[in-house]
Design an enzyme around this catalytic site. Structure first.
Site: not given
Ligand code: B16
Ligand code: MG
Length: 215
Positions: A10, A169-170, A145, A17
């Site tokens: 995401l 993925e980024d 991950k 984000t």
């Molecule tokens: P939250 P992804 C991750 O999303 C983010 O890349 C990472 O920076 C963040 O800490 C993590 O989600 C948890 O996010 O605080 O909203 O639960 O890249 O796996 O979509």
């Molecule tokens: Mg990401």
């Protein structure tokens, strides 16, 4: 062609984000007088909220109790959500909406594999939830991950094998998770960081069915 599904990360793939995560973590780090910049923020991409907090606290010298850490994570999330309050369809990254339409029209399955516990809320704000046949987020997993759990669960929910799915993925940790899980992968960002992916693009704009034909 053997590819039956695409599993999207995401943050950084569907929507940017990461800048809001950074602002919210930076606020907390400043309060704690811990140095934290955009470069440090790279390490937080794709990893869970609690791991992100641990990474930041390790940069300082003070120790905190579990209750204090819980409070910090809560506070960070509250300011993150405040920053996210303005998100809408305009914030979908280039080419993503078109790619999702193409995938749907051509009967590919679509999954989400995100570490974020806010994933559903963000997808709703972007008006994209209806595209997804399976959504696996931070609320459904126990291993972050680069453990492949999030993608394996998404593949299972979609009813496909890892070898039949492409992960987009980024984050370095995300590409590593895709590789460990036996998935094909496309990296979005710097090829030097995402070199383990089958293909790397500097942005989401080139994503399309032609890319899937290469697998
Ligand atoms: P939250 P992804 C991750 O999303 C983010 O890349 C990472 O920076 C963040 O800490 C993590 O989600 C948890 O996010 O605080 O909203 O639960 O890249 O796996 O979509
Ligand atoms: Mg990401």
């Amino acid at each position: 062609m053997k590819i039956k599904a695409c599993i999207f990360d995401l943050d950084g793939v569907i929507v940017d984000t990461a800048k809001f995560h950074f602002k919210a973590w930076k606020q907390l780090a400043d309060e704690l007088q811990i140095p934290f910049d955009e470069h440090d923020n790279e390490q937080l991409k794709g990893v869970s909220r609690t791991t992100s907090l641990e990474i930041i606290l390790q940069k300082g010298s003070k120790k905190f109790s579990d209750d204090e850490k819980l409070l910090m994570a809560k506070k960070k999330n509250a300011s993150y959500l405040e920053y996210c309050s303005t998100i809408n369809e305009q914030d979908i990254l280039p080419g993503i909406k078109l790619f999702l339409d193409e995938l749907k029209e051509n009967n590919f399955l679509i999954g989400l594999g995100s570490a974020s516990k806010n994933a559903l809320l963000i997808l709703d704000k972007l008006n994209l939830t209806r595209y997804f046949d399976a959504i696996v987020d931070g609320n459904k997993i126990t291993e972050a991950k680069p453990n492949p759990q999030v993608f394996l669960k998404a593949a299972e929910e979609l009813g496909v094998l890892p070898s039949e799915a492409v992960v987009i993925e980024d984050a370095e940790a995300g590409v590593e998770a895709a590789v460990r899980g036996g998935f094909f992968s496309i990296g979005i960002g710097d090829a030097k960081i995402l070199g383990k992916a089958n293909f790397v693009f500097s942005s989401t704009a080139p994503l399309g069915l032609e890319v899937l034909m290469k697998f």
